[in-house]
Design an enzyme around this catalytic site. Structure first.
Site, mmCIF file in Angstrom:
data_model
loop_
_atom_site.group_PDB
_atom_site.id
_atom_site.type_symbol
_atom_site.label_atom_id
_atom_site.label_comp_id
_atom_site.label_asym_id
_atom_site.label_seq_id
_atom_site.Cartn_x
_atom_site.Cartn_y
_atom_site.Cartn_z
ATOM 1 N N ASP A 121 0.797 -1.232 0.000
ATOM 2 C CA ASP A 121 0.000 0.000 0.000
ATOM 3 C C ASP A 121 0.830 1.282 0.000
ATOM 4 O OD1 ASP A 121 -2.608 -1.025 -0.163
ATOM 5 O OD2 ASP A 121 -2.539 -1.615 1.935
ATOM 6 N N ASP A 183 -5.713 -4.207 -6.281
ATOM 7 C CA ASP A 183 -5.429 -2.865 -5.771
ATOM 8 C C ASP A 183 -3.977 -2.459 -6.023
ATOM 9 O OD1 ASP A 183 -7.093 -4.710 -4.424
ATOM 10 O OD2 ASP A 183 -7.476 -3.337 -2.793
HETATM 11 N N1 GLY Z 1 -7.157 -1.603 -0.995
HETATM 12 C C1 GLY Z 1 -8.254 -2.095 -0.256
HETATM 13 C C2 GLY Z 1 -9.585 -1.707 -0.773
HETATM 14 O O1 GLY Z 1 -9.768 -1.310 -1.899
HETATM 15 O O2 GLY Z 1 -10.512 -1.798 -0.004
#
Ligand code: GLY
Length: 406
Positions: A121, A183
């Site tokens: 992330d 993601d």
């Molecule tokens: N990256 C986690 C989500 O989209 O909830």
């Protein structure tokens, strides 16, 4: 339990959102609204001892009226969105007070550049905050934070598989030896940027490899995506495609598909390889073809409780922003179709059905964070606000004849 949560979501106003968006979207009015709500949030964050700049607004549940904040730690993947909202708001308002607040909240994330990567992330965390900060101020120290964080993100790359490991913490507990979630496509933007701005050129190769392997392994023949691809670390081969936040392994989780649309648009921008432009359209079309009338998706396109399932305004915001960019790379017909679709999405989101208005300081209502976990259902969530204001600014730039990206 799931049924009760969904039932509550419907009672709380989801049924108001079934209409086709109507009326003209006034972008400046929507941005003025965002500016007002941003000031409300700042006021709310102020205590007698001032603002704690390490605490980032994360969500407001359907039955609440104030932000729940979370500490900016390496585990809090959403900590970069609020600084990002402030940078976008500063870009629009040119208000020096907002600039100062953006700088202070952004600074709380600096530690990530010096911390070993906890998970993938880092792109969300640092590019939404420092990335926008550098774009707007050219502060040299910001650039260094982005470059250092890109190097840290690159440590998650596995050359045998050809993608970055998204969640080191899930390797053992789930027996997911190398896992890559959709993601993760969003984090490529920071690697591309770093490779062009003094970072290691290898970062570009990693990003391209990640995009290629994901394209090959993480989509079904109809171009809908698996949330998670699990790979064998010895052979590099795909073991299985599964879900983590969607309804089932075989379904189209709305935000996952949104990340794919946004991600492949960025990969085309950075590489100019038309195979990504083509792919971005394929993953977009399957999403657009199945939207409800108001263009805001149900949280998962295949939830059997549709039309009584919760929506996900965050997915709509991500896709609107991506399509405004994608539209600029395509000839008139397709480009216009995508731009019109983005405007319809933004018109819906800017209506009373989706704006929080006076009831709460967030921009938007009706996002779904993690349905299988029963968390953040029909809520205001900070990343919905981030992509909403980003999309509004992109549309404003297009209307003014400027580059969509600023
Ligand atoms: N990256 C986690 C989500 O989209 O909830």
């Amino acid at each position: 339990m799931k049924k009760i949560v969904v039932g509550m979501a419907v009672m709380l106003g989801l049924c108001a959102c079934t209409q086709r968006p109507s009326g003209m979207l006034d972008v400046n009015k929507a941005l003025d609204y965002c500016a007002e709500q941003t000031l409300r949030t700042l006021t709310e964050l102020k205590t007698d001892s001032g603002i704690d700049y390490t605490m980032m607004p994360r969500n407001i549940m359907a039955d609440e009226n104030h932000w729940n904040c979370r500490k900016a730690t390496k585990e809090e993947w959403c900590a970069g969105f609020w600084p990002g909202v402030l940078w976008y708001d500063y870009e629009y308002t040119q208000d020096k007070h907002i600039l100062e607040e953006a700088e202070k909240f952004t600074h709380s994330l600096e530690f990530l550049a010096k911390t070993p990567a906890y998970d993938h992330d880092l792109g969300f965390l640092i590019f939404c905050s420092y990335g926008n900060g550098y774009r707007l101020t050219q502060t040299p120290a910001y650039k260094q934070v982005i470059l250092d964080t890109a190097d840290s993100l690159a440590t998650l790359f596995n050359p045998i598989v050809g993608t970055m490991l998204s969640w080191p913490r899930e390797v053992g507990p789930r027996n997911w030896p190398h896992n890559t979630i959709m993601d993760n496509m969003i984090n490529l933007e920071m690697l591309f940027w770093a490779s062009k701005n003094g970072g290691n050129p290898y970062l570009y190769d990693i990003a391209v490899s990640h995009a290629d392997k994901t394209m090959k392994c993480q989509f079904r023949p109809d171009y809908t995506s698996y949330h998670v691809a699990v790979y064998d670390t010895i052979t590099g081969n795909l073991i299985k495609g599964v879900t983590h936040q969607g309804y089932a392994d075989s379904t189209m989780w709305a935000r996952g598909q949104a990340w794919a649309i946004y991600g492949y648009t960025v990969v085309y921008r950075e590489t100019k390889d038309t195979k990504y432009l083509d792919f971005a359209q394929k993953v977009t079309d399957v999403y657009l073809n199945r939207l409800p009338e108001d263009k805001v998706p149900y949280w998962d396109f295949d939830d059997p409780s549709i039309p009584n399932a919760p929506r996900d305004a965050s997915a709509a915001a991500v896709v609107a922003s991506a399509l405004l960019e994608l539209s600029t790379y395509l000839p008139n017909g397709k480009g216009k179709q995508y731009k019109d679709a983005a405007i319809e999405m933004l018109t819906s989101m800017s209506s009373n059905a989706y704006q929080s208005g006076k009831s709460k300081p967030s921009f938007l209502l009706h996002s779904t964070g993690h349905w299988p976990n029963h968390s953040e259902i029909d809520a205001s969530i900070i990343y919905a606000d981030y992509y909403y204001i980003e999309a509004l600014l992109r549309l404003k730039r297009l209307q003014e004849g400027k580059n969509v990206l600023g």
